[in-house]
Design a protein around this motif. Structure first.
Motif, mmCIF file in Angstrom:
data_model
loop_
_atom_site.group_PDB
_atom_site.id
_atom_site.type_symbol
_atom_site.label_atom_id
_atom_site.label_comp_id
_atom_site.label_asym_id
_atom_site.label_seq_id
_atom_site.Cartn_x
_atom_site.Cartn_y
_atom_site.Cartn_z
ATOM 1 N N MET A 151 0.826 -1.188 0.000
ATOM 2 C CA MET A 151 0.000 0.000 0.000
ATOM 3 C C MET A 151 0.870 1.251 0.000
ATOM 4 N N LYS A 152 1.951 1.255 0.774
ATOM 5 C CA LYS A 152 2.803 2.436 0.848
ATOM 6 C C LYS A 152 3.500 2.720 -0.476
ATOM 7 N N ILE A 153 3.948 1.661 -1.172
ATOM 8 C CA ILE A 153 4.655 1.844 -2.445
ATOM 9 C C ILE A 153 3.721 2.442 -3.488
ATOM 10 N N SER A 154 2.495 1.929 -3.572
ATOM 11 C CA SER A 154 1.551 2.446 -4.558
ATOM 12 C C SER A 154 1.173 3.898 -4.253
ATOM 13 N N SER A 155 0.970 4.215 -2.989
ATOM 14 C CA SER A 155 0.665 5.606 -2.607
ATOM 15 C C SER A 155 1.828 6.531 -2.946
ATOM 16 N N LEU A 156 3.030 6.074 -2.659
ATOM 17 C CA LEU A 156 4.222 6.864 -2.948
ATOM 18 C C LEU A 156 4.380 7.090 -4.449
ATOM 19 N N ALA A 157 4.183 6.044 -5.240
ATOM 20 C CA ALA A 157 4.308 6.169 -6.694
ATOM 21 C C ALA A 157 3.311 7.196 -7.242
ATOM 22 N N LEU A 158 2.072 7.125 -6.783
ATOM 23 C CA LEU A 158 1.077 8.100 -7.235
ATOM 24 C C LEU A 158 1.458 9.512 -6.820
ATOM 25 N N LYS A 159 1.939 9.657 -5.592
ATOM 26 C CA LYS A 159 2.322 10.979 -5.081
ATOM 27 C C LYS A 159 3.493 11.558 -5.877
ATOM 28 N N ILE A 160 4.478 10.725 -6.173
ATOM 29 C CA ILE A 160 5.645 11.188 -6.945
ATOM 30 C C ILE A 160 5.217 11.756 -8.297
ATOM 31 N N PHE A 161 4.228 11.112 -8.917
ATOM 32 C CA PHE A 161 3.785 11.555 -10.240
ATOM 33 C C PHE A 161 2.631 12.563 -10.174
ATOM 34 N N GLY A 162 2.288 13.009 -8.948
ATOM 35 C CA GLY A 162 1.313 14.079 -8.781
ATOM 36 C C GLY A 162 -0.145 13.655 -8.817
ATOM 37 N N TRP A 163 -0.423 12.361 -8.651
ATOM 38 C CA TRP A 163 -1.800 11.868 -8.691
ATOM 39 C C TRP A 163 -2.410 11.821 -7.303
ATOM 40 N N LYS A 164 -3.722 12.090 -7.232
ATOM 41 C CA LYS A 164 -4.486 11.989 -5.991
ATOM 42 C C LYS A 164 -5.567 10.929 -6.169
ATOM 43 N N VAL A 165 -5.938 10.289 -5.069
ATOM 44 C CA VAL A 165 -7.025 9.317 -5.079
ATOM 45 C C VAL A 165 -8.131 9.837 -4.174
ATOM 46 N N GLN A 166 -9.340 9.884 -4.699
ATOM 47 C CA GLN A 166 -10.527 10.276 -3.921
ATOM 48 C C GLN A 166 -11.418 9.047 -3.791
ATOM 49 N N LEU A 167 -11.810 8.730 -2.572
ATOM 50 C CA LEU A 167 -12.604 7.532 -2.322
ATOM 51 C C LEU A 167 -13.681 7.830 -1.300
ATOM 52 N N SER A 168 -14.927 7.547 -1.670
ATOM 53 C CA SER A 168 -16.003 7.714 -0.693
ATOM 54 C C SER A 168 -17.049 6.601 -0.779
ATOM 55 N N THR A 169 -16.843 5.621 -1.651
ATOM 56 C CA THR A 169 -17.798 4.514 -1.729
ATOM 57 C C THR A 169 -17.503 3.497 -0.635
ATOM 58 N N PRO A 170 -18.529 2.758 -0.211
ATOM 59 C CA PRO A 170 -18.287 1.686 0.767
ATOM 60 C C PRO A 170 -17.363 0.628 0.185
ATOM 61 N N ASN A 171 -16.738 -0.129 1.042
ATOM 62 C CA ASN A 171 -15.885 -1.240 0.605
ATOM 63 C C ASN A 171 -16.784 -2.466 0.442
ATOM 64 N N PHE A 172 -17.438 -2.542 -0.709
ATOM 65 C CA PHE A 172 -18.377 -3.622 -0.989
ATOM 66 C C PHE A 172 -17.662 -4.967 -1.016
ATOM 67 N N ALA A 173 -18.315 -5.997 -0.500
ATOM 68 C CA ALA A 173 -17.763 -7.355 -0.594
ATOM 69 C C ALA A 173 -17.751 -7.809 -2.050
ATOM 70 N N LYS A 174 -18.778 -7.413 -2.804
ATOM 71 C CA LYS A 174 -18.883 -7.790 -4.212
ATOM 72 C C LYS A 174 -19.350 -6.580 -5.023
ATOM 73 N N SER A 175 -18.694 -6.356 -6.144
ATOM 74 C CA SER A 175 -19.133 -5.279 -7.040
ATOM 75 C C SER A 175 -18.396 -5.382 -8.370
ATOM 76 N N ILE A 176 -18.951 -4.682 -9.337
ATOM 77 C CA ILE A 176 -18.250 -4.378 -10.579
ATOM 78 C C ILE A 176 -17.750 -2.949 -10.405
ATOM 79 N N ILE A 177 -16.508 -2.706 -10.773
ATOM 80 C CA ILE A 177 -15.969 -1.343 -10.743
ATOM 81 C C ILE A 177 -15.829 -0.890 -12.189
ATOM 82 N N CYS A 178 -16.694 0.025 -12.583
ATOM 83 C CA CYS A 178 -16.693 0.570 -13.940
ATOM 84 C C CYS A 178 -15.646 1.679 -13.992
ATOM 85 N N VAL A 179 -14.644 1.526 -14.845
ATOM 86 C CA VAL A 179 -13.547 2.495 -14.937
ATOM 87 C C VAL A 179 -13.596 3.199 -16.295
ATOM 88 N N ALA A 180 -13.681 4.520 -16.259
ATOM 89 C CA ALA A 180 -13.693 5.311 -17.488
ATOM 90 C C ALA A 180 -13.075 6.671 -17.174
#
Length: 187
Positions: A1-30
């Motif tokens: 988790m720390k490596i992925s967060s660091l990599a995103l931070k180095i390249f200037g990316w932010k992650v915004q998350l407010s959905t529940p941590n569903f046990a099952k779901s489809i994650i539509c990415v676009a």
């Protein structure tokens, strides 16, 4: 988790998350306009301590890549169905699983398409699971997972609702001219 967060931070990316941590779901990415979307999506989901599988062309699952992709949650999808419905197979997989989240790109390609693939909606409706709405915005350097949708079974209205969600977000893919939220039409 720390490596992925660091990599995103180095390249200037932010992650915004407010959905529940569903046990099952489809994650539509676009939007999906570049191979970098996969890398950014994987880094983002790992950075928030969640796991997600993904559907990928079976032709990519050759040694040694098959070991790598399967360890990352990859699910090979054959080009030809060989008499087996991929939708039914994935619904069965969800019904047997305790925890399963699968990321998909509804455009199905990195090229511009006006008519998105709808199999993910059939899967979500059949498995009675939500569709989480993830966006990769290269203009704002933000990867967000802030909303979800429960499919109604009316596939055209469902896909148009999701397309309007992305249209209203105003997200820009790496190659903005390859992303379309044009209304879906019945075949």
């Amino acid at each position: 988790m720390k490596i992925s967060s660091l990599a995103l931070k180095i390249f200037g990316w932010k992650v915004q998350l407010s959905t529940p941590n569903f046990a099952k779901s489809i994650i539509c990415v676009a939007p999906h306009t570049s191979n970098w979307d996969f890398v950014l999506g994987e880094l983002a989901i790992q950075s928030v301590g969640r796991k997600s599988g993904f559907l990928m062309k079976q032709s990519w699952f050759f040694p040694p890549m098959n070991i790598i992709f399967k360890s990352m949650g990859g699910i090979p999808v054959p080009r030809k169905k060989n008499g087996i419905s991929i939708t039914t197979a994935v619904i069965d997989k969800f019904n047997r699983a305790t925890n399963l989240n699968i990321a998909i790109t509804p455009e199905g390609t990195r090229k511009k398409v006006d008519q998105w693939k709808t199999g993910f909606l059939h899967i979500a409706y059949g498995a009675k699971i939500p569709v989480q709405l993830a966006a990769i915005d290269y203009e704002r350097k933000t990867i967000s997972l802030n909303d979800y949708y429960m499919p109604t079974g009316d596939i055209i209205n469902d896909i148009n609702y999701i397309k309007n969600y992305y249209l209203n977000l105003g997200v820009k893919g790496k190659y903005p001219n390859r992303f379309s939220t044009a209304p879906q039409v019945a075949k």
